[in-house]
Motif scaffolding. Sequence first.
Motif, mmCIF file in Angstrom:
data_model
loop_
_atom_site.group_PDB
_atom_site.id
_atom_site.type_symbol
_atom_site.label_atom_id
_atom_site.label_comp_id
_atom_site.label_asym_id
_atom_site.label_seq_id
_atom_site.Cartn_x
_atom_site.Cartn_y
_atom_site.Cartn_z
ATOM 1 N N ALA A 24 0.859 -1.189 0.000
ATOM 2 C CA ALA A 24 0.000 0.000 0.000
ATOM 3 C C ALA A 24 0.895 1.237 0.000
ATOM 4 O O ALA A 24 2.073 1.154 0.362
ATOM 5 N N PRO A 25 0.377 2.386 -0.391
ATOM 6 C CA PRO A 25 1.140 3.631 -0.235
ATOM 7 C C PRO A 25 1.152 4.061 1.230
ATOM 8 O O PRO A 25 0.448 3.491 2.074
ATOM 9 N N PRO A 26 1.918 5.106 1.575
ATOM 10 C CA PRO A 26 1.852 5.660 2.928
ATOM 11 C C PRO A 26 0.455 6.213 3.225
ATOM 12 O O PRO A 26 -0.293 6.592 2.316
ATOM 13 N N TYR A 27 0.135 6.284 4.498
ATOM 14 C CA TYR A 27 -1.215 6.647 4.935
ATOM 15 C C TYR A 27 -1.696 7.989 4.407
ATOM 16 O O TYR A 27 -2.890 8.178 4.132
ATOM 17 N N ASP A 28 -0.774 8.965 4.258
ATOM 18 C CA ASP A 28 -1.199 10.337 3.988
ATOM 19 C C ASP A 28 -1.515 10.611 2.525
ATOM 20 O O ASP A 28 -1.899 11.748 2.185
ATOM 21 N N VAL A 29 -1.378 9.611 1.651
ATOM 22 C CA VAL A 29 -1.752 9.815 0.244
ATOM 23 C C VAL A 29 -2.835 8.837 -0.191
ATOM 24 O O VAL A 29 -3.151 8.772 -1.381
ATOM 25 N N ILE A 30 -3.421 8.102 0.756
ATOM 26 C CA ILE A 30 -4.444 7.120 0.420
ATOM 27 C C ILE A 30 -5.826 7.770 0.509
ATOM 28 O O ILE A 30 -6.234 8.220 1.574
ATOM 29 N N SER A 31 -6.530 7.810 -0.602
ATOM 30 C CA SER A 31 -7.886 8.344 -0.618
ATOM 31 C C SER A 31 -8.849 7.300 -0.048
ATOM 32 O O SER A 31 -8.526 6.110 0.000
ATOM 33 N N PRO A 32 -10.049 7.710 0.381
ATOM 34 C CA PRO A 32 -11.026 6.730 0.865
ATOM 35 C C PRO A 32 -11.326 5.632 -0.156
ATOM 36 O O PRO A 32 -11.443 4.460 0.204
ATOM 37 N N ALA A 33 -11.430 6.024 -1.434
ATOM 38 C CA ALA A 33 -11.705 5.023 -2.467
ATOM 39 C C ALA A 33 -10.540 4.047 -2.604
ATOM 40 O O ALA A 33 -10.741 2.831 -2.747
ATOM 41 N N GLN A 34 -9.324 4.557 -2.562
ATOM 42 C CA GLN A 34 -8.160 3.688 -2.670
ATOM 43 C C GLN A 34 -8.026 2.795 -1.436
ATOM 44 O O GLN A 34 -7.635 1.634 -1.545
ATOM 45 N N GLN A 35 -8.380 3.321 -0.279
ATOM 46 C CA GLN A 35 -8.356 2.509 0.941
ATOM 47 C C GLN A 35 -9.266 1.297 0.798
ATOM 48 O O GLN A 35 -8.882 0.172 1.135
ATOM 49 N N ARG A 36 -10.464 1.519 0.273
ATOM 50 C CA ARG A 36 -11.401 0.407 0.078
ATOM 51 C C ARG A 36 -10.863 -0.578 -0.955
ATOM 52 O O ARG A 36 -10.995 -1.808 -0.798
ATOM 53 N N GLN A 37 -10.279 -0.053 -2.010
ATOM 54 C CA GLN A 37 -9.743 -0.912 -3.069
ATOM 55 C C GLN A 37 -8.613 -1.791 -2.538
ATOM 56 O O GLN A 37 -8.563 -2.998 -2.803
ATOM 57 N N LEU A 38 -7.708 -1.201 -1.781
ATOM 58 C CA LEU A 38 -6.588 -1.952 -1.225
ATOM 59 C C LEU A 38 -7.066 -2.996 -0.225
ATOM 60 O O LEU A 38 -6.613 -4.146 -0.234
ATOM 61 N N ALA A 39 -7.986 -2.585 0.637
ATOM 62 C CA ALA A 39 -8.511 -3.516 1.639
ATOM 63 C C ALA A 39 -9.198 -4.700 0.965
ATOM 64 O O ALA A 39 -9.156 -5.830 1.471
ATOM 65 N N GLY A 40 -9.828 -4.455 -0.176
ATOM 66 C CA GLY A 40 -10.524 -5.517 -0.886
ATOM 67 C C GLY A 40 -9.597 -6.498 -1.581
ATOM 68 O O GLY A 40 -9.998 -7.624 -1.902
#
Length: 428
Positions: A24-40
């Motif tokens: 994953a990227p660092p926390y401060d550049v992860i958008s909500p949509a990208q967070q969901r995508q990565l978690a999935g």
Amino acid sequence: MPQFRPFRGIRYTAAAGALDDLLAPPYDVISPAQQRQLAGRSTRNAVHLELADGGEERYARVADLFQAWERDGYLQRDDIPMFYVYEQTFVEAGREYHRRALMAEVEAQPWDEGAVKPHEFTMSGPKEDRLKLLEATKVQFSPVFMIARDRAGQLRQFLDQTVESRAADAEATTIDGDRHRLWVIEAGRLEMRFLAPLLAESFYIADGHHRYETAVNYRNTLLEREGTLAHDHPARYAMTAIVPAADPGLVIRPIHRIVPRRAPATWEQTLAGNFVIEAVKPIGGLADRAREFEARLAANPGCIVALNLDPGMAHVLTARGPEVAAAIAPSGYSAEWAGISPNLLRYGVLAPLWSIGDDDLRLGAVEYTHDALEAVERAEGDAAVFLISHVGIESVMSLADQGERMPQKSTFFHPKLGTGIVFHPLYE
């Protein structure tokens, strides 16, 4: 000068799944949509550690999760201290780049000791969050991105020779199409002697100021709590990826500014004393315009491309001379600091047009993007948009040497380092 050394990293095992799905990227550049995508992509993606959902309870939950992954065999700690050579391959403006770094522990020293130098200011909120996460987990999930001048060229030679000598120990392609490769190097006398010239270097933080300050704060917290901390204790160090300043893959993007309101009707009269103003009629589609404006900035790095000062129009603002930057900037700063594009824009345009000051910036009066196309799209509404040139690596290091920090959002080192390529435990 800061000490650096190998460390016993914790890495994903094959049982965790494909590394493609775990980074994953660092926390401060992860958008909500990208967070969901990565978690999935995987229940063991590093985003579950780096940016967990929830309130105050999430810190303990992340600690439990990490321990469970270790217990279940998804993570394993290296038996002996290692150096890690990390290469990222990516495409920028149609060209492929390779950026190589040495991952090591670097002594977490306060700024006033001068061995590790910042180039931007930080905010208190992210540091509080990262410290709570670090105290709960005792693990650093993301490396700090540092630059070394590497005057002797030994670091770059070490990295190149490692990459060219054998296949990588781990490899992944992330959702953005970037390729990540890792070589695990046992740090013997030969390696330490080869890299010894770095002990005479200062290190410059490119990205991860908050993470580095958190490492220093964590070290200080342990010292206060326990009264002493062994000189070789891992909590005295921060996990770092050190890139030579001459690395051809050291790409810095500009961060463009968006003011989400109309410009005052008198904007031209206000700016004309300090800037030559050239009107440009945008042509083509949005992507064509973005490319045109980037080309103008490349041809004239000191200019500012302003969109929507007059509705639907573009203007190129060029300072009437080098003395303009020094005249409009606050006193006490060098001409070099005053002349970098973020400061020229702030003090020469944003302040006189909208009286934007520090408090306004903290409250969100200005928005930011490193994507020129996104900036051009925002100009389709009422917002005033300003595209600027990037700040070069030599300016980053020179200003840091002078102790002059840039304002927040002055540089965007691209791409970001991957979270999950190696984890750094702060316990023995």
